[in-house]
Design a protein around this motif. Sequence first.
Motif, mmCIF file in Angstrom:
data_model
loop_
_atom_site.group_PDB
_atom_site.id
_atom_site.type_symbol
_atom_site.label_atom_id
_atom_site.label_comp_id
_atom_site.label_asym_id
_atom_site.label_seq_id
_atom_site.Cartn_x
_atom_site.Cartn_y
_atom_site.Cartn_z
ATOM 1 N N GLY A 43 0.829 -1.196 0.000
ATOM 2 C CA GLY A 43 0.000 0.000 0.000
ATOM 3 C C GLY A 43 0.863 1.246 0.000
ATOM 4 N N SER A 44 1.941 1.213 0.782
ATOM 5 C CA SER A 44 2.889 2.335 0.813
ATOM 6 C C SER A 44 3.629 2.460 -0.514
ATOM 7 N N VAL A 45 3.979 1.323 -1.100
ATOM 8 C CA VAL A 45 4.673 1.333 -2.398
ATOM 9 C C VAL A 45 3.794 2.004 -3.453
ATOM 10 N N SER A 46 2.494 1.688 -3.443
ATOM 11 C CA SER A 46 1.599 2.297 -4.429
ATOM 12 C C SER A 46 1.485 3.804 -4.205
ATOM 13 N N ASP A 47 1.556 4.250 -2.932
ATOM 14 C CA ASP A 47 1.556 5.684 -2.641
ATOM 15 C C ASP A 47 2.811 6.344 -3.192
ATOM 16 N N PRO A 100 -5.198 12.705 0.212
ATOM 17 C CA PRO A 100 -5.462 11.508 -0.581
ATOM 18 C C PRO A 100 -4.224 10.693 -0.932
ATOM 19 N N LYS A 101 -3.072 11.353 -1.087
ATOM 20 C CA LYS A 101 -1.887 10.608 -1.505
ATOM 21 C C LYS A 101 -1.355 9.679 -0.422
ATOM 22 N N TYR A 102 -1.882 9.799 0.816
ATOM 23 C CA TYR A 102 -1.433 8.924 1.903
ATOM 24 C C TYR A 102 -2.459 7.853 2.272
ATOM 25 N N VAL A 103 -3.540 7.762 1.511
ATOM 26 C CA VAL A 103 -4.614 6.842 1.870
ATOM 27 C C VAL A 103 -4.146 5.386 1.842
ATOM 28 N N GLY A 104 -3.376 5.001 0.819
ATOM 29 C CA GLY A 104 -2.883 3.632 0.734
ATOM 30 C C GLY A 104 -2.065 3.245 1.952
ATOM 31 N N THR A 105 -1.218 4.157 2.407
ATOM 32 C CA THR A 105 -0.397 3.902 3.587
ATOM 33 C C THR A 105 -1.243 3.818 4.852
ATOM 34 N N ALA A 106 -2.190 4.774 5.005
ATOM 35 C CA ALA A 106 -3.034 4.810 6.205
ATOM 36 C C ALA A 106 -3.904 3.557 6.310
ATOM 37 N N VAL A 107 -4.521 3.169 5.205
ATOM 38 C CA VAL A 107 -5.371 1.971 5.217
ATOM 39 C C VAL A 107 -4.519 0.727 5.452
ATOM 40 N N GLY A 108 -3.340 0.690 4.824
ATOM 41 C CA GLY A 108 -2.443 -0.442 5.027
ATOM 42 C C GLY A 108 -1.984 -0.555 6.467
ATOM 43 N N LEU A 109 -1.761 0.584 7.114
ATOM 44 C CA LEU A 109 -1.325 0.580 8.515
ATOM 45 C C LEU A 109 -2.445 0.111 9.435
ATOM 46 N N THR A 110 -3.652 0.584 9.198
ATOM 47 C CA THR A 110 -4.802 0.158 9.998
ATOM 48 C C THR A 110 -5.050 -1.331 9.814
ATOM 49 N N GLN A 111 -4.949 -1.773 8.575
ATOM 50 C CA GLN A 111 -5.116 -3.197 8.269
ATOM 51 C C GLN A 111 -4.010 -4.030 8.911
ATOM 52 N N LEU A 112 -2.790 -3.505 8.904
ATOM 53 C CA LEU A 112 -1.646 -4.213 9.483
ATOM 54 C C LEU A 112 -1.889 -4.539 10.953
ATOM 55 N N PHE A 135 -13.802 2.495 10.133
ATOM 56 C CA PHE A 135 -12.533 2.609 10.858
ATOM 57 C C PHE A 135 -11.329 2.225 10.002
ATOM 58 N N MET A 136 -11.540 1.436 8.955
ATOM 59 C CA MET A 136 -10.403 1.021 8.136
ATOM 60 C C MET A 136 -10.061 2.016 7.045
ATOM 61 N N VAL A 137 -11.086 2.682 6.506
ATOM 62 C CA VAL A 137 -10.843 3.516 5.325
ATOM 63 C C VAL A 137 -11.353 4.941 5.494
ATOM 64 N N VAL A 138 -12.631 5.096 5.827
ATOM 65 C CA VAL A 138 -13.248 6.418 5.779
ATOM 66 C C VAL A 138 -12.603 7.384 6.760
ATOM 67 N N VAL A 139 -12.538 7.018 8.037
ATOM 68 C CA VAL A 139 -11.972 7.920 9.045
ATOM 69 C C VAL A 139 -10.479 8.188 8.797
ATOM 70 N N PRO A 140 -9.631 7.166 8.598
ATOM 71 C CA PRO A 140 -8.223 7.459 8.285
ATOM 72 C C PRO A 140 -8.078 8.237 6.984
ATOM 73 N N GLY A 141 -8.895 7.877 5.970
ATOM 74 C CA GLY A 141 -8.791 8.546 4.676
ATOM 75 C C GLY A 141 -9.173 10.001 4.724
ATOM 76 N N PRO A 186 -6.101 -1.767 0.621
ATOM 77 C CA PRO A 186 -5.541 -0.405 0.647
ATOM 78 C C PRO A 186 -5.464 0.234 -0.738
ATOM 79 N N ILE A 187 -5.071 -0.547 -1.735
ATOM 80 C CA ILE A 187 -4.924 0.007 -3.081
ATOM 81 C C ILE A 187 -6.286 0.287 -3.703
ATOM 82 N N ALA A 188 -7.221 -0.642 -3.544
ATOM 83 C CA ALA A 188 -8.551 -0.459 -4.116
ATOM 84 C C ALA A 188 -9.242 0.757 -3.514
ATOM 85 N N GLN A 189 -9.178 0.893 -2.193
ATOM 86 C CA GLN A 189 -9.861 2.014 -1.552
ATOM 87 C C GLN A 189 -9.161 3.344 -1.827
#
Length: 422
Positions: free
Chosen positions: A71-75, A344-356, A333-339, A123-126
């Motif tokens: 997710g971070s790589v895609s960011d 927007p350019k950090y969404v992949g990282t934020a969602v990936g971190l929450t998922q982690l 809690f996984m996407v909307v609030v962190p996102g 993370p990438i899809a969202q």
Amino acid sequence: MGDEQRKSFYRYENGVVLMMFFTFGFVFMERLSVVYLFPFIAPDLKFNNAQLGMIVSVLAICWSLSGFVFGSVSDLLGSRKKVLLPITLAFSVLSFLTGLARNFGSMLLLRGLMGVSEGPVLPIAQAAVVAESSEHRRGFNLGFVQSSLGLIGSTVTPLVVTAAATRYSWHVGFYFVGIPGLVMFFVLLKWMRDPGKRLVQSQLQTHEHRLRREDYPVVFKSRNVWIAMVISAFMMTWLFAFSTFAPTYLTGHDKFSPDAMGLIMAAMGLGTFFWGFMGPYISDKWGRKPTLILFSFIATLAPICLALIHASVATMMVIGFLTTAGQACFPLFMVVVPGESLAPKYVGTAVGLTQLVGEFIGGTAAPSIGGIAADHFGLAAPLWIAAGGALVSGFIAFAPRETSPIRTRRTVVTDGGSTTSV
């Protein structure tokens, strides 16, 4: 339908939502297939409940780490498509290979590799959906994508794989669920695109208004991201302790047939789908925080009702549909609030971190602990563990700052969690 309405319906925003809906849904179809097939696999390969827990846990460990890394790589690459395409192909191929497993060691290895390939999909899809979503329907879009785990992963999957396993073998069940991923690989290859430069710049100006500095560590400075990670750990405990052992509980304790179990789990999956997008839609109107609190507490009912109520198939289907309303929490809690708390350019990282964090604690520890508890205290033990996870999440849900545009209106949530007037 007029020309204006037709043009509105066929815009890329709707297209990317549908593509991500099916891609993530087919990922969860494959992920949950092993749970629904376990009543067939266990007697054939002589697995116990603890081994089922370990099989689910190893995928969760690899899923959590891979989701954050890629997710971070895609960011960093600024491209979702370049990462999503190869992993979509990989998880499809690995599903076929899982059907060839002949012992615990090979199954454990293949599920670990599966976790590596599937982890980055959410993370990438969202992140792709956030980049294209209109502000007034952001919650609905993100919830709709994530609700696919209910319609496809939890509703269609038990019907398909149990039918395949009953008629043929559990191996064929894994072969079936590998096909849709291959289809989505070619769909994404042809129609998915990364956000245009102008769109990205426009969104960054909106979300970064008056921020002093934007750099990668900003993800770790957000109060809401940290709270979302804690909620994720407990709600993932609820999800995986419940979903991992519910099929085995229904067949082993309540003595339902595999077909009846498939119907009950399908009803729960349909509820997961419905509430998965209805909850975020409600949050677009009410706000993220009250919606998250409400559905976190409702989530406790799903495992409790399963443990205490022993009724007909039809009654259990209705109860299952209604009590899976707790799934409404996950997109929030996984996407909307962190996102909404970051650019927007950090969404992949934020969602990936929450998922982690959620996967590593809830998705990894809960199935293993639940399996051990089931072997020592009975099949109801994991259900009570699941109820505890949801209950704790409900209290933690009072802590995050509101991020819904309709509630914040003239404020912007900054990288450190504070608000600044527009």
